[in-house]
Design an enzyme around this catalytic site. Structure first.
Site, PDB file in Angstrom:
ATOM      1  N   ASP A 376      44.177 -56.588  23.669  1.00  0.00           N
ATOM      2  CA  ASP A 376      42.734 -56.364  23.664  1.00  0.00           C
ATOM      3  C   ASP A 376      42.348 -55.028  23.045  1.00  0.00           C
ATOM      4  O   ASP A 376      41.185 -54.729  22.887  1.00  0.00           O
ATOM      5  CB  ASP A 376      42.167 -56.457  25.083  1.00  0.00           C
ATOM      6  CG  ASP A 376      42.697 -55.340  25.980  1.00  0.00           C
ATOM      7  OD1 ASP A 376      43.713 -54.741  25.611  1.00  0.00           O
ATOM      8  OD2 ASP A 376      42.088 -55.084  27.029  1.00  0.00           O
ATOM      9  N   LYS A 377      43.301 -54.184  22.689  1.00  0.00           N
ATOM     10  CA  LYS A 377      42.966 -52.915  22.054  1.00  0.00           C
ATOM     11  C   LYS A 377      44.094 -52.478  21.139  1.00  0.00           C
ATOM     12  O   LYS A 377      45.264 -52.726  21.405  1.00  0.00           O
ATOM     13  CB  LYS A 377      42.656 -51.845  23.094  1.00  0.00           C
ATOM     14  CG  LYS A 377      43.778 -51.580  24.093  1.00  0.00           C
ATOM     15  CD  LYS A 377      43.445 -50.402  24.974  1.00  0.00           C
ATOM     16  CE  LYS A 377      42.323 -50.688  25.928  1.00  0.00           C
ATOM     17  NZ  LYS A 377      42.688 -51.605  26.994  1.00  0.00           N
ATOM     18  N   THR A 378      43.727 -51.794  20.062  1.00  0.00           N
ATOM     19  CA  THR A 378      44.738 -51.367  19.094  1.00  0.00           C
ATOM     20  C   THR A 378      45.613 -50.255  19.651  1.00  0.00           C
ATOM     21  O   THR A 378      46.746 -50.088  19.233  1.00  0.00           O
ATOM     22  CB  THR A 378      44.071 -50.874  17.802  1.00  0.00           C
ATOM     23  OG1 THR A 378      43.169 -49.811  18.126  1.00  0.00           O
ATOM     24  CG2 THR A 378      43.319 -51.988  17.123  1.00  0.00           C
TER      25      THR A 378
END
Length: 487
Positions: A376-378
């Site tokens: 859900d996040k880099t």
């Protein structure tokens, strides 16, 4: 006017400020960890004693001597063998004997019942042989079984202890004291334990936020990497929620406490870690079920063996009992008690090394069947530092290197993680003549006689500045952080 797009890969930037241990969460985590530590030391201590005693027990066992083709027998050797084995049985086998009693009390026979049954039969039968019953001494089987099972439990508890240390690390995220704001506006330093819902607390730059709450005054950026995995500091202003344990980076914040104790975000994460430690994987459950059926098989096979030799072959009671004990002892597999702890230990160790927080061991075990993972996040996937990867020059007045030099010169006075990446990329810098922080938006100042701003996309949108949106959006869609340099 030139806009330069700097792109930074991101990951955790860990800040190590004052760590204290005088808050509730730490007491719970510390006692939990100490309990596991004591169990590890207990299994370790028992294992080494049993291993030491196993050497003379093996050497004095007639069956082992016969296998090796030697004869080391002497007067009273059986009594010495019995004495050493008694120590092994009661001292080394005590965890399994108590476990057997607990499982039978709960009417849930499992691994402890299987081990306890095997070592008890081997010990009682061999002791009867010492006192004149016809048969073979199986003390060596008793000592090796107890030793291997102690080793397995020692390894398993070590892995549990290493996982429980995560609770201490989480608990240490909270500071020991907080600056509580009085009604007259002054502050007093109080232990975090004394904070209550509705209290207002001042957090200075560089300090850890003592509890979950809402910002009521001030603007700043907060590093939540240790809690959420988001490496980029999150801008906070009036009305925004903050998490206890995160680090305030720039400006001062006044927050109103909304959650304390077990209701806080950090406490809920700690509860998840503790639940994961207490949960058992499918493999462990399978081992326990196997142990249950092996216990049934051992008893059934023993009774069948005894009955067959007595009623169908007409052998003596001593002969039948000897075969019965051998079958029941052999039914307890040494490998089962060692293989599962080794798997749990190794998998837990690898997961901890790579920063995985395991909520459910059963789910972790099923991860071997995954075909794809969606993040859900880099920040979860990147290297741990910010670095300049692309420069988009929207004008002809300055070269890429000049724009980078202006940006780095201004960033020299900034403590933002992005500043480090820009400074590392630039070859040299000027001394800035003026410097000012635009809270939550960036920085501005004078460098080499020119006004320079290094700002976020939010500042550009607020001031309705034009720029090639498609080019910037293409970079941003790759999960890269975009900043603008205005000269």
């Amino acid at each position: 006017m030139d806009h330069e797009n700097h792109n930074h890969e991101k990951d955790h930037e860990n800040h190590d400020h004052d760590s204290h241990k005088n808050h509730n969460g730490d007491h719970d985590g510390h006692s939990h960890h100490e309990h596991h530590k004591q169990m590890v030391q207990d299994f370790k201590f028992r294992f080494w004693w049993v291993l030491t005693l196993t050497v003379p027990i093996m050497a004095l066992s007639p069956m082992i001597q016969e296998f090796l083709g030697v004869d080391w027998r002497f007067t009273a050797d059986k009594w010495i063998l019995a004495a050493l084995s008694t120590v092994v049985y009661f001292f080394g086998g005590w965890p399994f004997l108590t476990g057997l009693a607990d499982e039978l009390k709960k009417k849930q026979p499992g691994m402890m019942t299987l081990i306890g049954l095997a070592i008890s039969i081997a010990y009682l039968y061999s002791t009867a042989v010492v006192f004149g019953f016809e048969g073979d001494l199986l003390y060596w089987e008793l000592s090796t079984l107890v030793g291997i099972m102690l080793l397995g439990h020692w390894i398993e508890m070590r892995s549990v202890m290493s996982a429980s240390s995560a609770l201490e690390e989480l608990a240490e995220l909270l500071p020991g004291e907080a600056h509580r704001v009085k009604e007259d506006g002054s502050t007093e330093d109080v232990p975090v334990d004394e904070l209550q819902q509705g209290d207002k607390v001042l957090i200075k730059p560089g300090e850890k936020i003592p509890a979950d709450g809402k910002v009521v005054k001030g603007e700043s950026s907060v590093n939540e990497a240790m809690l959420t995995g988001e490496s980029k500091p999150v801008d906070k202003a009036d009305g925004d929620e903050v998490i206890g344990g995160s680090v305030n980076e720039k400006g001062s914040l006044t927050i109103e406490i909304s959650k304390t104790g077990d209701d806080s975000f950090l406490s809920q994460v700690m509860n998840l870690v503790e639940e994961a430690q207490e949960s058992k994987s499918r493999t462990q459950d399978l081992a326990n079920r196997a142990a249950f059926w092996l216990t049934i098989v051992a008893i059934t096979a023993g009774l069948i063996t005894f009955g067959a030799w007595i009623f169908f072959t007409g052998q003596s009671f001593d002969f039948a009992m000897n075969r019965t004990v051998a079958v029941m002892v052999i039914t307890c597999p040494h490998a089962l008690g060692l293989a599962i702890p080794l798997v749990v230990s190794r998998s837990t160790s690898i997961a901890a090394t790579n920063g995985f927080l395991i909520r459910d061991r059963a789910a972790f075990e099923q991860a071997r069947n995954l075909d794809a993972v969606i993040f859900d996040k880099t920040g979860t996937l990147t290297e741990g530092t910010f670095t300049v990867t692309d420069i988009l020059n929207f004008g002809d007045d300055f070269s890429d290197d000049e724009i980078l030099k202006y940006a780095a010169s201004l960033e020299k006075n900034s403590e933002h993680p992005l500043a480090r990446g820009i400074l590392e990329k630039a070859k040299d810098t000027w001394e800035p003549d003026e410097f000012n922080s635009i809270t939550g938006k960036g920085i501005e100042g004078k460098v080499n006689g020119k006004s320079v701003k290094v700002v976020s996309p939010g500042y550009i949108r607020e001031n309705e500045m034009d720029y090639p949106e498609e080019e910037v959006e293409e970079i941003s869609s790759q999960g890269k952080t975009v900043v603008f340099v205005i000269i």
